[in-house]
Every structure is written in C-alpha cells, then in structure tokens.
Design a protein around this motif. Structure first.
Motif, mmCIF file in Angstrom:
data_model
loop_
_atom_site.group_PDB
_atom_site.id
_atom_site.type_symbol
_atom_site.label_atom_id
_atom_site.label_comp_id
_atom_site.label_asym_id
_atom_site.label_seq_id
_atom_site.Cartn_x
_atom_site.Cartn_y
_atom_site.Cartn_z
ATOM 1 N N GLU A 1 0.830 -1.209 0.000
ATOM 2 C CA GLU A 1 0.000 0.000 0.000
ATOM 3 C C GLU A 1 0.865 1.260 0.000
ATOM 4 O OE1 GLU A 1 -2.564 -0.363 3.351
ATOM 5 O OE2 GLU A 1 -3.910 -1.819 2.384
ATOM 6 N N ARG A 2 1.954 1.237 0.726
ATOM 7 C CA ARG A 2 2.852 2.391 0.748
ATOM 8 C C ARG A 2 3.483 2.622 -0.622
ATOM 9 N NH1 ARG A 2 4.728 4.801 5.304
ATOM 10 N NH2 ARG A 2 3.791 4.108 7.250
ATOM 11 N N ARG A 3 3.919 1.555 -1.239
ATOM 12 C CA ARG A 3 4.525 1.704 -2.565
ATOM 13 C C ARG A 3 3.504 2.215 -3.580
ATOM 14 N NH1 ARG A 3 6.826 -3.313 -0.884
ATOM 15 N NH2 ARG A 3 5.351 -4.477 -2.163
ATOM 16 N N ASN A 4 2.296 1.686 -3.529
ATOM 17 C CA ASN A 4 1.258 2.142 -4.456
ATOM 18 C C ASN A 4 0.842 3.582 -4.175
ATOM 19 O OD1 ASN A 4 1.124 -0.214 -5.962
ATOM 20 N ND2 ASN A 4 -0.408 -1.161 -4.644
ATOM 21 N N ALA A 5 0.867 3.979 -2.900
ATOM 22 C CA ALA A 5 0.555 5.369 -2.560
ATOM 23 C C ALA A 5 1.599 6.311 -3.154
ATOM 24 C CB ALA A 5 0.482 5.538 -1.049
ATOM 25 N N ASN A 6 2.850 5.890 -3.172
ATOM 26 C CA ASN A 6 3.899 6.709 -3.779
ATOM 27 C C ASN A 6 3.662 6.887 -5.279
ATOM 28 O OD1 ASN A 6 5.224 6.954 -1.320
ATOM 29 N ND2 ASN A 6 6.582 5.218 -1.702
ATOM 30 N N ILE A 7 3.266 5.809 -5.944
ATOM 31 C CA ILE A 7 2.979 5.893 -7.382
ATOM 32 C C ILE A 7 1.770 6.794 -7.632
ATOM 33 C CG2 ILE A 7 2.236 4.556 -9.398
ATOM 34 C CD1 ILE A 7 3.943 2.245 -8.336
ATOM 35 N N ALA A 8 0.762 6.687 -6.767
ATOM 36 C CA ALA A 8 -0.424 7.538 -6.911
ATOM 37 C C ALA A 8 -0.068 9.010 -6.748
ATOM 38 C CB ALA A 8 -1.486 7.127 -5.890
ATOM 39 N N LEU B 1 14.841 9.392 -17.749
ATOM 40 C CA LEU B 1 14.237 10.697 -18.023
ATOM 41 C C LEU B 1 14.090 10.967 -19.516
ATOM 42 C CD1 LEU B 1 16.115 12.706 -15.272
ATOM 43 C CD2 LEU B 1 13.639 12.374 -15.391
ATOM 44 N N ALA B 2 14.825 10.247 -20.330
ATOM 45 C CA ALA B 2 14.795 10.485 -21.779
ATOM 46 C C ALA B 2 13.421 10.178 -22.380
ATOM 47 C CB ALA B 2 15.861 9.647 -22.466
ATOM 48 N N VAL B 3 12.624 9.340 -21.734
ATOM 49 C CA VAL B 3 11.332 8.972 -22.305
ATOM 50 C C VAL B 3 10.238 9.980 -21.942
ATOM 51 C CG1 VAL B 3 11.996 6.555 -22.086
ATOM 52 C CG2 VAL B 3 10.477 7.559 -20.367
ATOM 53 N N TRP B 4 10.559 10.939 -21.088
ATOM 54 C CA TRP B 4 9.526 11.875 -20.653
ATOM 55 C C TRP B 4 9.078 12.781 -21.789
ATOM 56 C CZ3 TRP B 4 7.052 13.836 -16.095
ATOM 57 C CH2 TRP B 4 7.076 12.941 -15.025
ATOM 58 N N PRO B 5 7.770 13.001 -21.891
ATOM 59 C CA PRO B 5 7.262 13.916 -22.934
ATOM 60 C C PRO B 5 7.629 15.360 -22.620
ATOM 61 C CG PRO B 5 5.479 13.267 -21.466
ATOM 62 C CD PRO B 5 6.675 12.449 -21.067
ATOM 63 N N ARG B 6 7.779 16.120 -23.642
ATOM 64 C CA ARG B 6 8.067 17.559 -23.481
ATOM 65 C C ARG B 6 6.806 18.367 -23.728
ATOM 66 N NH1 ARG B 6 13.053 18.560 -21.040
ATOM 67 N NH2 ARG B 6 14.540 16.982 -21.763
ATOM 68 N N GLY C 1 -0.529 14.493 -13.507
ATOM 69 C CA GLY C 1 -1.849 14.925 -13.946
ATOM 70 C C GLY C 1 -2.050 16.419 -13.801
ATOM 71 N N ALA C 2 -1.518 16.987 -12.735
ATOM 72 C CA ALA C 2 -1.633 18.436 -12.524
ATOM 73 C C ALA C 2 -0.901 19.200 -13.622
ATOM 74 C CB ALA C 2 -1.077 18.813 -11.159
ATOM 75 N N ASP C 3 0.241 18.680 -14.053
ATOM 76 C CA ASP C 3 0.976 19.340 -15.133
ATOM 77 C C ASP C 3 0.256 19.188 -16.467
ATOM 78 O OD1 ASP C 3 2.911 20.195 -13.406
ATOM 79 O OD2 ASP C 3 4.586 19.234 -14.452
ATOM 80 N N VAL C 4 -0.409 18.070 -16.672
ATOM 81 C CA VAL C 4 -1.200 17.901 -17.896
ATOM 82 C C VAL C 4 -2.331 18.923 -17.931
ATOM 83 C CG1 VAL C 4 -2.714 16.346 -19.190
ATOM 84 C CG2 VAL C 4 -0.629 15.450 -18.127
ATOM 85 N N ALA D 1 0.447 5.607 -16.630
ATOM 86 C CA ALA D 1 1.544 4.786 -17.135
ATOM 87 C C ALA D 1 2.895 5.415 -16.818
ATOM 88 C CB ALA D 1 1.398 4.594 -18.643
ATOM 89 N N LEU D 2 2.983 6.721 -16.938
ATOM 90 C CA LEU D 2 4.246 7.409 -16.670
ATOM 91 C C LEU D 2 4.598 7.317 -15.179
ATOM 92 C CD1 LEU D 2 6.445 8.964 -18.119
ATOM 93 C CD2 LEU D 2 5.141 11.076 -17.749
ATOM 94 N N ALA D 3 3.587 7.389 -14.331
ATOM 95 C CA ALA D 3 3.822 7.253 -12.896
ATOM 96 C C ALA D 3 4.285 5.843 -12.547
ATOM 97 C CB ALA D 3 2.550 7.595 -12.120
ATOM 98 N N ARG D 4 3.647 4.859 -13.159
ATOM 99 C CA ARG D 4 4.047 3.479 -12.868
ATOM 100 C C ARG D 4 5.445 3.196 -13.430
ATOM 101 N NH1 ARG D 4 1.750 -0.233 -10.257
ATOM 102 N NH2 ARG D 4 -0.203 0.945 -10.111
ATOM 103 N N TYR D 5 5.767 3.763 -14.557
ATOM 104 C CA TYR D 5 7.127 3.649 -15.100
ATOM 105 C C TYR D 5 8.141 4.228 -14.111
ATOM 106 C CZ TYR D 5 11.161 5.028 -17.952
ATOM 107 O OH TYR D 5 12.425 5.229 -18.433
#
Length: 220
Positions: A151-158, A214-219, A165-168, A181-185
């Motif tokens: 639960e702690r690990r999943n809370a970190n991903i959330a 970091l190279a896979v992150w969208p700009r 999502g806020a940046d989107v 998907a980006l968070a789980r990655y």
C-alpha cells in the motif's frame, strides 16, 4: 503479545529499579533504562538489512541491546515494532521523493530530482543499500506486513500520478500524456534502482540509469 506475560515480573523490576541480589552487581551493572530512539534506529537498520521475516526477536534484542521484556513493553510485538520502524524510515530516510514532488516547479523536475536523490540515498555509506519499504517484505509470510508495504509503494505511485496529472491540466505536459503509465514507469525505475543498489550498483551507475529513464519523458 504473550511474551509480555512471561517477562512481566522482570520488566517491572527494570522499571522500578529494584536492587539486584548482589549489591556489588547492582553497582557494576548497566543502567536499567535505555535510549528508545537509539534502540529504534538499531531495529530499523536490522529490518532494512535483513527484511521483516529474517529478522527474529532475538536478533532485535541483540542489536537493540535490550531484553525481550523491555522490547515488548516499549514497542509491542515484532509487527508493532516494524510498523514504527517503517514510520521512522519514512521520516528519516524515505521522504526525499515527497519533497522533490512538492518543491520542484514541474513533475519532470520533481522526478529528475527524485531519481538523482534515490541514487544517492540508496548507495549512502554506513547503512544498508536500497529502500526498506521496497525490500523488507521479501520472502515475507506475514500477509499484513506485505500488504502494508504494498500500500505504501502504491501510494507513492499515486502521488506521482497526481503530480503528472496536474501538469497535464496546466498545459505543462501534452494533453495526451498517460499520467498513470508514466507514474508506474517512474515507480518501476525507483524500485529497480533500489534492487540494483542491493546488488552492488554504485551511485554513478544509478545516476546514469536515471538519465536514461528521463529520456522517455514527454516535453510540453
């Protein structure tokens, strides 16, 4: 908790400072009390190094330098002690990710800082490598402990997903960004870096891994 019963008389004696049978022994003996914070840190390092299952009560009393009655009186049973250890770990060693997400201006900057600090934290000298929350439940047969750490690990991903999502929504990241998907990655990278550190990877090697991640992150 039944162990408290068998040790209750001895524990009362420790708390009350009752004299030992020999006056000389009482004079030469160690202090009846112990430093709780020091004992908790010793337990934290033991669980961090060996995991929950492989760390026995006898292991804990040895590294904490206290008797079993004192352990049960001060911390409860092994599981209760572990829960307190996880809380302490989160405050002392595991809070860098939350700070990075909160303090950096964008999700990408927060993740970049998180990965770089993970490389440093997971390979810091003088303590076990990797992350306690990721590794402590390895080979664990106690379902409640395993679930709590999951639960702690999943809370970190959330939390990472919310930040992305806020940046989107703010237009910082493209509208078609898959925040989940980006968070789980990112979570997979953090967990992988922890395991790599356990396997002997250096800080430099983990920092190089972070650069690739970091190279896979969208700009935006």
């Amino acid at each position: 908790m039944h162990s408290m019963v068998s040790g209750e008389k001895g524990e009362k004696s420790e708390r009350s400072g009752a004299p030992a049978r020999s006056g000389a022994a009482r004079t030469r003996g160690r202090p009846r009390s112990f430093d709780r914070a020091t004992a908790l840190e010793a337990a934290l390092l033991a669980f961090w190094e060996h995991g929950y299952e492989a760390t026995s009560v006898s292991d804990l009393t040895r590294v904490m330098d206290i008797g079993a009655p004192s352990l049960y009186a001060a911390f409860g049973d092994k599981r209760s002690l572990f829960e307190e250890v996880v809380q302490e770990y989160g405050v002392r060693y595991g809070s860098f990710g939350d700070r990075a997400l909160a303090e950096e201006p964008t999700a990408r900057a927060g993740i970049e800082r998180m990965l770089r600090e993970a490389a440093a934290e997971y390979t810091a000298p003088g303590r076990p490598p990797g992350c306690l929350v990721i590794h402590a439940a390895a080979n664990c047969s106690t379902a409640e402990v395993e679930e709590s750490l999951r639960e702690r690990r999943n809370a970190n991903i959330a939390a990472i997903e919310r930040r992305i999502g806020a940046d989107v929504e703010a237009g910082v990241l493209p509208p078609d960004t898959d925040a989940a998907a980006l968070a789980r990655y990112t979570g997979a990278m953090i967990q992988g870096m922890s395991q790599q550190a356990r396997d002997g990877a250096s800080r430099t090697e983990l920092e190089a891994l972070a650069e690739i991640a970091l190279a896979v992150w969208p700009r935006g």
